[in-house]
Design a protein around this motif. Structure first.
Motif, PDB file in Angstrom:
ATOM      1  N   SER A  39       0.732  -1.250   0.081  1.00  0.00           N
ATOM      2  CA  SER A  39       0.093  -0.055  -0.051  1.00  0.00           C
ATOM      3  C   SER A  39       0.691   1.371  -0.051  1.00  0.00           C
ATOM      4  CB  SER A  39      -0.974   0.110   1.311  1.00  0.00           C
ATOM      5  OG  SER A  39      -1.953  -1.049   1.055  1.00  0.00           O
ATOM      6  N   SER A  40       1.954   1.216   0.784  1.00  0.00           N
ATOM      7  CA  SER A  40       2.789   2.438   0.672  1.00  0.00           C
ATOM      8  C   SER A  40       3.615   2.604  -0.858  1.00  0.00           C
ATOM      9  CB  SER A  40       3.822   2.395   2.018  1.00  0.00           C
ATOM     10  OG  SER A  40       4.775   1.375   1.658  1.00  0.00           O
ATOM     11  N   LYS A  41       3.760   1.426  -1.268  1.00  0.00           N
ATOM     12  CA  LYS A  41       4.656   1.507  -2.761  1.00  0.00           C
ATOM     13  C   LYS A  41       3.549   2.183  -3.631  1.00  0.00           C
ATOM     14  CE  LYS A  41       7.826  -2.435  -2.047  1.00  0.00           C
ATOM     15  NZ  LYS A  41       8.014  -3.698  -2.550  1.00  0.00           N
ATOM     16  N   ALA A  42       2.348   1.518  -3.311  1.00  0.00           N
ATOM     17  CA  ALA A  42       1.064   2.102  -4.269  1.00  0.00           C
ATOM     18  C   ALA A  42       0.665   3.529  -4.180  1.00  0.00           C
ATOM     19  CB  ALA A  42      -0.217   1.378  -4.062  1.00  0.00           C
ATOM     20  N   ASP A  43       0.864   4.056  -2.885  1.00  0.00           N
ATOM     21  CA  ASP A  43       0.808   5.612  -2.724  1.00  0.00           C
ATOM     22  C   ASP A  43       2.147   6.135  -3.332  1.00  0.00           C
ATOM     23  OD1 ASP A  43      -1.522   4.940  -0.971  1.00  0.00           O
ATOM     24  OD2 ASP A  43      -0.325   5.163   0.789  1.00  0.00           O
ATOM     25  N   ALA A  44       3.046   5.958  -3.250  1.00  0.00           N
ATOM     26  CA  ALA A  44       4.295   6.442  -3.727  1.00  0.00           C
ATOM     27  C   ALA A  44       3.902   6.523  -5.491  1.00  0.00           C
ATOM     28  CB  ALA A  44       5.513   5.822  -3.526  1.00  0.00           C
ATOM     29  N   ALA A  45       3.623   5.562  -5.669  1.00  0.00           N
ATOM     30  CA  ALA A  45       3.273   5.299  -7.114  1.00  0.00           C
ATOM     31  C   ALA A  45       2.081   6.322  -7.768  1.00  0.00           C
ATOM     32  CB  ALA A  45       2.843   3.815  -7.759  1.00  0.00           C
ATOM     33  N   ALA A  46       1.098   6.397  -7.026  1.00  0.00           N
ATOM     34  CA  ALA A  46      -0.025   7.225  -7.201  1.00  0.00           C
ATOM     35  C   ALA A  46       0.634   8.673  -7.376  1.00  0.00           C
ATOM     36  CB  ALA A  46      -1.146   7.135  -6.456  1.00  0.00           C
ATOM     37  N   ALA A  47       1.393   8.975  -6.478  1.00  0.00           N
ATOM     38  CA  ALA A  47       1.800  10.395  -6.219  1.00  0.00           C
ATOM     39  C   ALA A  47       2.744  10.760  -7.545  1.00  0.00           C
ATOM     40  CB  ALA A  47       2.690  10.568  -4.911  1.00  0.00           C
ATOM     41  N   THR A  48       3.674   9.691  -8.015  1.00  0.00           N
ATOM     42  CA  THR A  48       4.506   9.984  -9.074  1.00  0.00           C
ATOM     43  C   THR A  48       3.526  10.165 -10.258  1.00  0.00           C
ATOM     44  OG1 THR A  48       6.263   8.777  -7.920  1.00  0.00           O
ATOM     45  CG2 THR A  48       6.393   8.921 -10.525  1.00  0.00           C
ATOM     46  N   VAL A  49       2.521   9.204 -10.295  1.00  0.00           N
ATOM     47  CA  VAL A  49       1.974   9.531 -11.603  1.00  0.00           C
ATOM     48  C   VAL A  49       1.178  10.673 -11.743  1.00  0.00           C
ATOM     49  CG1 VAL A  49      -0.441   8.538 -12.882  1.00  0.00           C
ATOM     50  CG2 VAL A  49       1.262   6.786 -11.877  1.00  0.00           C
ATOM     51  N   LYS A  50       0.623  11.443 -10.501  1.00  0.00           N
ATOM     52  CA  LYS A  50       0.171  12.813 -10.599  1.00  0.00           C
ATOM     53  C   LYS A  50       1.404  13.635 -10.803  1.00  0.00           C
ATOM     54  CE  LYS A  50      -2.982  15.492  -8.052  1.00  0.00           C
ATOM     55  NZ  LYS A  50      -4.280  15.527  -7.542  1.00  0.00           N
ATOM     56  N   MET A  51       2.406  13.568 -10.483  1.00  0.00           N
ATOM     57  CA  MET A  51       3.635  14.325 -10.985  1.00  0.00           C
ATOM     58  C   MET A  51       3.949  14.180 -12.260  1.00  0.00           C
ATOM     59  SD  MET A  51       7.384  14.477  -9.152  1.00  0.00           S
ATOM     60  CE  MET A  51       7.730  12.630  -9.510  1.00  0.00           C
ATOM     61  N   ILE A  52       3.912  13.348 -12.886  1.00  0.00           N
ATOM     62  CA  ILE A  52       4.165  13.033 -14.227  1.00  0.00           C
ATOM     63  C   ILE A  52       2.924  13.591 -15.208  1.00  0.00           C
ATOM     64  CG2 ILE A  52       4.216  11.182 -16.273  1.00  0.00           C
ATOM     65  CD1 ILE A  52       5.780   9.256 -14.186  1.00  0.00           C
ATOM     66  N   GLY A  53       1.768  13.333 -14.734  1.00  0.00           N
ATOM     67  CA  GLY A  53       0.673  14.054 -15.324  1.00  0.00           C
ATOM     68  C   GLY A  53       0.652  15.261 -15.567  1.00  0.00           C
ATOM     69  N   GLN A  54       0.882  15.642 -14.261  1.00  0.00           N
ATOM     70  CA  GLN A  54       1.105  17.398 -14.423  1.00  0.00           C
ATOM     71  C   GLN A  54       2.256  18.102 -15.257  1.00  0.00           C
ATOM     72  OE1 GLN A  54      -1.369  19.111 -13.239  1.00  0.00           O
ATOM     73  NE2 GLN A  54      -2.567  18.024 -11.507  1.00  0.00           N
ATOM     74  N   ALA A  55       3.523  17.291 -15.150  1.00  0.00           N
ATOM     75  CA  ALA A  55       4.297  17.771 -15.861  1.00  0.00           C
ATOM     76  C   ALA A  55       4.069  17.580 -17.501  1.00  0.00           C
ATOM     77  CB  ALA A  55       5.458  16.870 -15.713  1.00  0.00           C
ATOM     78  N   ASN A  56       3.413  16.525 -17.818  1.00  0.00           N
ATOM     79  CA  ASN A  56       2.895  16.117 -19.088  1.00  0.00           C
ATOM     80  C   ASN A  56       1.977  17.189 -19.629  1.00  0.00           C
ATOM     81  OD1 ASN A  56       3.394  14.917 -21.349  1.00  0.00           O
ATOM     82  ND2 ASN A  56       2.199  12.979 -21.022  1.00  0.00           N
TER      83      ASN A  56
END
Length: 164
Positions: A39-56
């Protein structure tokens, strides 16, 4: 004078009981520990996806098109140019350099490997296939409206809800 010695140590039965109790506690605790770690790995992944999405999304505003493709360690050594490769998000400083190969999820910018959702997928992450089931089917996506969604091939084991 009594020559009997006082008993020392534990009996075999006492040791077996302790080992049995420890085994039962581990049987109950390890699955919960694994779930917490995933779950903690998934939280980190979700945050990274949000960061990539905003950057994109910023990349599209600047360049007129989304960056597409997968992220790898090679992204850290590329230079900023006019291509729309996902590595341009790192090369043009929309994202910080990372050791992508060491992360537990594979990350993509507007890629066909992203799970299909209604709307336009701007970024996604998929769990490494080497993870144990059901965690190896977890994925996150972000659409063009910054809406995050969690996905799983196993419907009874959805990943933790991503932050919005």
């Amino acid at each position: 004078m009594d020559m009997r010695r006082a008993p020392r140590g534990f009996t075999l039965i006492e040791l077996l009981v302790v080992v049995l109790i420890v085994g039962i506690l581990m049987t109950l605790g390890i699955p919960q520990y694994t779930k917490t770690i995933e779950s903690s790995k998934a939280d980190a992944a979700a945050a990274t996806v949000k960061m990539i999405g905003q950057a994109n999304r910023m990349y599209k505003l600047d360049r007129g098109a989304y960056a597409t493709g997968a992220f790898s360690d090679l992204c850290n050594s590329k230079s900023c140019d006019s291509s729309t490769d996902a590595c341009q998000l790192v090369a043009c400083k929309y994202l910080a350099s990372q050791k992508w190969s060491l992360l537990d999820y594979a990350y993509y910018a507007k890629d066909t490997r992203c799970p299909i959702i209604s709307g336009e997928v701007v970024a996604c992450a998929k769990r490494d296939i080497s993870a144990r089931s059901p965690y190896n089917s977890w994925a996150y996506t972000m659409d063009g409206n910054s809406e995050m969604k969690g996905h799983s091939a196993e419907t009874n084991q959805m990943p933790p809800a991503p932050p919005n």
